[in-house]
Design an enzyme around this catalytic site. Structure first.
Site, mmCIF file in Angstrom:
data_model
loop_
_atom_site.group_PDB
_atom_site.id
_atom_site.type_symbol
_atom_site.label_atom_id
_atom_site.label_comp_id
_atom_site.label_asym_id
_atom_site.label_seq_id
_atom_site.Cartn_x
_atom_site.Cartn_y
_atom_site.Cartn_z
ATOM 1 N N ASP A 247 -20.259 36.017 89.291
ATOM 2 C CA ASP A 247 -20.145 35.143 88.123
ATOM 3 C C ASP A 247 -20.926 35.784 86.987
ATOM 4 O OD1 ASP A 247 -20.188 33.208 86.171
ATOM 5 O OD2 ASP A 247 -20.956 31.603 87.456
ATOM 6 N N TYR A 336 -13.809 29.103 70.868
ATOM 7 C CA TYR A 336 -13.365 30.469 71.132
ATOM 8 C C TYR A 336 -13.552 31.357 69.897
ATOM 9 C CZ TYR A 336 -10.220 34.138 72.933
ATOM 10 O OH TYR A 336 -9.683 35.322 73.374
ATOM 11 N N THR A 372 0.810 37.549 77.895
ATOM 12 C CA THR A 372 0.106 37.339 79.149
ATOM 13 C C THR A 372 0.535 36.002 79.738
ATOM 14 O OG1 THR A 372 -1.757 36.212 78.067
ATOM 15 C CG2 THR A 372 -1.914 38.618 78.298
#
Length: 431
Positions: A247, A336, A372
């Site tokens: 992680d 973001y 994607t």
């Protein structure tokens, strides 16, 4: 997901209909393949103004005349005033139409002279010229500007921009410092003998980056979250590398990476990222914090740890992933956009210090609309708008980001530092 509109416009009825309706007419881009690794045709060399640049130092094969060039290199480093800009027009006006489909135009400019505002104005004008030409040239052709003073330091950059590997990079301004660079022993495998770690590499863009770096000879470490360990192992086995289940947001991630790489690391690719989209008014903290932690805070922490521990060797490369959303903003992505803009700040601040103190360059790629699994889930009309809102009128592929990353990771790209290169087909937003 296949771009059916692109396929349709490649047919005779499609060309006729889209031309009649004034719709975008994207051209299928020619990308790198082992069968066609270079552009098919000559590279035409033109000059505007008096130049002292020695392009022979790049080792490129250039010609003074060509009927249908695959690419054009215009040396405008000697343009110092408005009159010199007329020479830019005179040089390119007669040949632009003849550049082959999926061809290249590379304009070479000089750094702006703070002591000469006429030179600075003329050289800055080249940016507006280059970006404007990129938006009108069409037929899958790209236009970019490279600012430099030493041509030999720009060899890897010019080879990249004059190749099929840069198919989705257009309208960019790239600064190349005057610095000695390291020529690889094997031009076909420039990363041979080097170790590259790619975060978020179990699928998507990260997997494409890992594949491309492996093609260039690197030993790959595929890092992804423990939940994706099996997929990461499959990618690593296929590429002859190793997998690291970790992680990246863990406080000790940097220490654990260093422990897993006792022989050190040459290339660090920060690709791992997540989205949790929602407009700010509807965005609770549990959708804000994870995006900032994965996309920005983890990059800062692991970079600091790997530099401080000396795990990143001298001559190393750091390439982080920014985004068009961080440059132009995007509704529903304040989290973001903030994180990806933070990557730009990281690159610009850290690059000069990392080079001076550790001998490591720091750059970023900023993808636009890339085909994607994530973009395939976008509603149809929004997805189509995203595909068409760039100068190439189509989405990019993960390999486009990978090829740009591989150029920045190249041993001979040591004179490219502190750059944020958009891989967006010259997006109409923020470009």
């Amino acid at each position: 997901m296949a771009d059916r509109y692109l396929s349709f416009t490649g047919t005779a009825p499609g060309r006729f209909l889209t031309r009649r309706l004034g719709l975008p007419q994207p051209a299928a881009l020619r990308r790198w393949s082992p069968q066609r690794p270079t552009l098919a045709g000559e590279v035409l060399h033109l000059t505007a103004g008096k130049s002292d640049l020695d392009l022979a130092a790049t080792g490129l094969t250039l010609t003074g005349t060509s009927v249908k060039p695959a690419a054009v290199v215009l040396d405008a480093t000697g343009v110092r005033d408005v009159e010199g800009l007329a020479e830019v027009h005179a040089a390119l006006h007669p040949v632009v139409r003849s550049v082959a489909q999926s061809g290249r135009v590379v304009v070479l400019g000089a750094p702006l002279d703070p002591a000469d505002h006429h030179q600075a104005a003329a050289q800055q004008a080249l940016e507006g010229f280059t970006r404007s030409l990129g938006k009108e040239i069409g037929r899958g052709r790209t236009v970019n500007l490279v600012r430099l003073t030493d041509a030999s330091a720009a060899e890897s950059t010019l080879r990249f921009l004059l190749s099929p590997k840069s198919a989705y990079v257009s309208g960019q301004v790239i600064h190349v410092d005057a610095r000695e660079t390291e020529a690889p022993a094997d031009r076909e495998r420039p990363l041979a003998g080097r170790t590259a770690l790619v975060t978020g590499a179990a699928r998507g863009i990260g997997e494409a980056v890992a594949e491309t770096l492996a093609r260039d000879g690197a030993r790959i470490v595929v890092l992804d979250v423990p939940q994706a360990e099996q997929q990461a192992r499959r990618v690593a086995e296929r590429l002859g590398g190793t997998a690291l289940a970790l992680d990246i947001t863990a406080a000790d991630a940097g220490t654990r990476i260093a422990a897993a790489l006792p022989d050190g690391l040459d290339v660090l690719i920060h690709n791992a990222g997540i989205t949790r989209d929602r407009r700010l008014v509807n965005m609770p903290a549990d959708r804000w914090s994870p995006v900032l932690d994965v996309n920005l805070a983890s990059v800062l922490r692991t970079t600091d740890a790997l530099l401080a521990s000396g795990t990143l060797k001298r001559g190393g490369r750091i390439v982080a992933t920014a985004s068009i959303a961080g440059l132009a903003g995007n509704a529903g992505q304040t989290n973001y956009g903030a994180a990806k803009a933070g990557i730009v700040g990281l690159v610009r601040s850290l690059a000069p210090r990392a080079l001076a103190e550790h001998g490591v360059t720091v750059n970023a790629v900023a993808p636009g609309f890339i085909e994607t699994q994530m973009t395939a889930a976008i509603p149809l009309f929004i997805r189509e708008a995203g595909r068409r809102m760039n100068s190439l009128a189509q989405g990019g592929l993960p390999v486009d980001v990978a090829e740009t990353t591989a150029w920045l990771a190249h041993p001979a790209s040591g004179a490219v530092n502190g750059q944020v290169v958009r891989v967006c087909g010259q997006s109409l937003l923020g470009a």
